[in-house]
Design an enzyme around this catalytic site. Structure first.
Site, PDB file in Angstrom:
ATOM      1  N   GLU A 134       0.815  -1.210   0.000  1.00 48.39           N
ATOM      2  CA  GLU A 134       0.000   0.000   0.000  1.00 48.39           C
ATOM      3  C   GLU A 134       0.854   1.267   0.000  1.00 48.39           C
ATOM      4  OE1 GLU A 134      -4.003  -1.683   2.084  1.00 48.39           O
ATOM      5  OE2 GLU A 134      -2.491  -0.913   3.425  1.00 48.39           O
ATOM      6  N   CYS A 174       3.432   8.512   1.223  1.00 46.42           N
ATOM      7  CA  CYS A 174       3.963   7.562   2.206  1.00 46.42           C
ATOM      8  C   CYS A 174       4.145   6.233   1.463  1.00 46.42           C
ATOM      9  CB  CYS A 174       2.949   7.455   3.338  1.00 46.42           C
ATOM     10  SG  CYS A 174       3.365   6.243   4.574  1.00 46.42           S
ATOM     11  N   CYS A 203       6.653  -6.998   7.092  1.00 49.20           N
ATOM     12  CA  CYS A 203       7.840  -6.564   7.836  1.00 49.20           C
ATOM     13  C   CYS A 203       8.202  -7.647   8.841  1.00 49.20           C
ATOM     14  CB  CYS A 203       7.585  -5.247   8.565  1.00 49.20           C
ATOM     15  SG  CYS A 203       9.052  -4.628   9.424  1.00 49.20           S
ATOM     16  N   CYS A 218       6.992  -5.201  15.492  1.00 47.29           N
ATOM     17  CA  CYS A 218       6.673  -4.269  16.581  1.00 47.29           C
ATOM     18  C   CYS A 218       5.253  -4.580  17.067  1.00 47.29           C
ATOM     19  CB  CYS A 218       6.779  -2.828  16.104  1.00 47.29           C
ATOM     20  SG  CYS A 218       8.459  -2.432  15.572  1.00 47.29           S
ATOM     21  N   CYS A 228       1.921  -2.746  15.490  1.00 47.13           N
ATOM     22  CA  CYS A 228       1.918  -2.407  14.058  1.00 47.13           C
ATOM     23  C   CYS A 228       1.236  -3.491  13.222  1.00 47.13           C
ATOM     24  CB  CYS A 228       3.360  -2.204  13.595  1.00 47.13           C
ATOM     25  SG  CYS A 228       3.519  -1.981  11.814  1.00 47.13           S
ATOM     26  N   CYS A 288      -1.169   5.742   9.967  1.00 47.59           N
ATOM     27  CA  CYS A 288       0.104   5.110  10.361  1.00 47.59           C
ATOM     28  C   CYS A 288      -0.147   3.772  11.030  1.00 47.59           C
ATOM     29  CB  CYS A 288       0.843   5.952  11.396  1.00 47.59           C
ATOM     30  SG  CYS A 288       1.346   7.518  10.829  1.00 47.59           S
TER      31      CYS A 288
HETATM   32  N1  SAH Z   1       9.407   0.479   9.625  1.00 46.90           N
HETATM   33  C1  SAH Z   1       9.587   1.868   9.742  1.00 46.90           C
HETATM   34  C2  SAH Z   1       8.639   2.673   8.899  1.00 46.90           C
HETATM   35  C3  SAH Z   1       7.217   2.237   8.777  1.00 46.90           C
HETATM   36  S1  SAH Z   1       6.108   2.537  10.072  1.00 46.90           S
HETATM   37  C4  SAH Z   1       9.484   2.285  11.188  1.00 46.90           C
HETATM   38  O1  SAH Z   1       9.074   1.485  12.008  1.00 46.90           O
HETATM   39  O2  SAH Z   1       9.871   3.407  11.489  1.00 46.90           O
HETATM   40  C5  SAH Z   1       5.907   4.315  10.182  1.00 46.90           C
HETATM   41  C6  SAH Z   1       5.612   4.800  11.600  1.00 46.90           C
HETATM   42  O3  SAH Z   1       4.304   4.366  12.044  1.00 46.90           O
HETATM   43  C7  SAH Z   1       6.614   4.250  12.616  1.00 46.90           C
HETATM   44  O4  SAH Z   1       6.989   5.235  13.549  1.00 46.90           O
HETATM   45  C8  SAH Z   1       5.778   3.187  13.292  1.00 46.90           C
HETATM   46  O5  SAH Z   1       6.298   2.832  14.534  1.00 46.90           O
HETATM   47  C9  SAH Z   1       4.425   3.839  13.352  1.00 46.90           C
HETATM   48  N2  SAH Z   1       3.326   2.903  13.637  1.00 46.90           N
HETATM   49  C10 SAH Z   1       3.316   1.569  13.440  1.00 46.90           C
HETATM   50  N3  SAH Z   1       2.124   1.041  13.838  1.00 46.90           N
HETATM   51  C11 SAH Z   1       1.381   2.090  14.293  1.00 46.90           C
HETATM   52  C12 SAH Z   1       0.049   2.196  14.807  1.00 46.90           C
HETATM   53  N4  SAH Z   1      -0.748   1.126  14.916  1.00 46.90           N
HETATM   54  N5  SAH Z   1      -0.403   3.416  15.152  1.00 46.90           N
HETATM   55  C13 SAH Z   1       0.378   4.502  14.994  1.00 46.90           C
HETATM   56  N6  SAH Z   1       1.641   4.472  14.501  1.00 46.90           N
HETATM   57  C14 SAH Z   1       2.134   3.271  14.157  1.00 46.90           C
HETATM   58 FE1  SF4 Z   2       8.093  -3.027  10.769  1.00 52.56          FE
HETATM   59 FE2  SF4 Z   2       5.847  -1.924  11.665  1.00 52.56          FE
HETATM   60 FE3  SF4 Z   2       7.968  -2.141  13.284  1.00 52.56          FE
HETATM   61 FE4  SF4 Z   2       8.018  -0.372  11.233  1.00 52.56          FE
HETATM   62  S1  SF4 Z   2       6.639  -0.330  13.012  1.00 52.56           S
HETATM   63  S2  SF4 Z   2       9.653  -1.835  11.848  1.00 52.56           S
HETATM   64  S3  SF4 Z   2       6.821  -1.514   9.698  1.00 52.56           S
HETATM   65  S4  SF4 Z   2       6.794  -3.857  12.401  1.00 52.56           S
END
Ligand code: SAH
Ligand code: SF4
Length: 368
Positions: free
Chosen positions: A96, A109, A116, A120, A123, A343
């Protein structure tokens, strides 16, 4: 000439790769610049229409090369103007891309991986698991497509003015494809964006932040999300490999290499988990007197997760505390929530997941 061989896709090739390609064909290096402009600025994919190339060269290109744009499966538009596209990435997978229009700029974006591996806790992309890295063509193709379908800005410039690598995937775990994409984004013969307008967001892959600092100085956003290792180990598991102190040392080196340009620290606001005043004070302790700013992200929920968004008052209290101490702190406006484009909500379609343990992931990342 073997015409049955797979044609080379020129879409993801940066200037020096195209120069080598043309040199092999006995062509002068400026052909690379011409082709870059045709593909990325005029968005012409048919070699026959590249009229400042000699006819014989156009015919050769037709035989050995192609300009293949990712296939769009769906387009969704939010009530707030945010647009989300789903791009096919083979074998039933999809990634996406989200366009966020704002007064004075248009931010795209983009995704760098199908899923991934970094897992995390909060996410949606992480919850999907990892399938594969996108190619440079699949990444830059997202930008190409957005500029193709969106109307140009009032000044005639393309719609996309800013790029953030905040879609699906960890860009620094796909360094090999992301670096040529950064070159294209910055090149005057392709997208011509300034370094301030291109942001890599990373969960903290220290060795590749270091490399990026040496090889391409774009803006850096770091997903910190917790002010101590105990909590960050739970929320961002790569912290067990590269803990906060190591990560921050590397960040300050990155900033120092680039005249102390500010690094943005992203901090997702999870109700009752990381959003108390004590957490704010601890965070301030890590970032005080450093080239740092904080971007608070209200948590966006998705099916099957255990977290809740901090309420508005708690986010405001956290932000005020940091501001009072003198740390530049903003709160990200949630956009495109009604189409699951906010996000952390980007899930695309990820099947055939490759389940890997953290130790294997680090090896995989080091190899990327
Ligand atoms: N992998 C990279 C970039 C993609 S995520 C990273 O982790 O930085 C982009 C941003 O969205 C990151 O700061 C991530 O931690 C945040 N993010 C992930 N899941 C989220 C959620 N459910 N709500 C708000 N922000 C989130
Ligand atoms: Fe991967 Fe989501 Fe963690 Fe970014 S926030 S490193 S996309 S698992």
């Amino acid at each position: 000439m073997d015409v049955t061989a797979e044609k080379l896709n020129l879409l993801g090739m940066r200037q020096h790769a195209l120069e080598s390609f043309f040199a092999e064909k006995g062509e002068r290096s400026f052909r690379a610049r011409q082709v870059l402009q045709w593909i990325h600025q005029r968005r012409i994919t048919d070699f026959d229409l590249m009229t400042d190339l000699p006819k014989s060269l156009r015919e050769t290109l037709e035989l050995v090369a192609k300009v293949e744009i990712p296939i769009t499966i769906a387009e969704n538009k939010s009530a707030d103007g945010t647009i989300k596209w789903l791009f096919e990435s083979g074998a039933g997978q999809a990634v996406e891309t989200v366009f966020i229009p704002e007064p004075g700029r248009g931010t795209l974006c983009i995704s760098s991986q199908v899923g991934c591996a970094l897992d995390c806790a909060f996410c949606a992309t992480g919850a999907q698991g990892f399938n594969r890295n996108l190619t440079a063509a699949e990444i830059i193709g997202q930008v190409w497509h957005a500029n193709e379908v969106l109307p140009p800005r009032a000044n005639g410039e393309p719609a996309v003015t800013n790029i953030v690598f905040m879609g699906m995937g960890e860009p620094l775990a796909n360094y090999r494809s992301v670096l040529p994409v950064l070159d294209l984004l910055l090149s005057d013969f392709a997208y011509g964006l300034s370094r301030r307008r291109v942001t890599i967001s990373t969960s903290g892959l220290v060795p590749n932040i270091e490399r990026l600092g040496d090889e391409c100085n774009v803006s850096l956003a770091v997903s910190l999300h917790a002010p101590n290792d105990e909590l960050r180990d739970r929320l961002v598991p790569i912290n067990k490999v590269h803990p906060i102190e190591e990560l921050l040392d590397c960040c300050w080196r990155y900033a120092a290499k680039h005249s102390n340009r500010f690094i943005t620290f992203e901090y997702v606001m999870l109700g009752g988990v990381n959003d108390s005043l004590a957490h704010a004070d601890e965070l301030y302790g890590l970032l005080q007197d450093r080239p740092a700013k904080v971007n608070l992200i209200p948590f966006n929920s998705f099916a099957g997760n255990e977290f809740a968004r901090s309420d508005r008052a708690r986010i405001a209290r956290f932000q005020d505390r940091l501001r009072q101490k003198g740390l530049v702190t903003t709160t990200r406006k949630t956009r495109g929530e009604d189409i699951d484009a906010a996000c952390g909500q980007l899930a695309g379609k990820v099947s055939d997941r490759v389940r890997v343990r953290l130790s294997e992931k680090t090896t995989r990342i080091a190899m990327a």
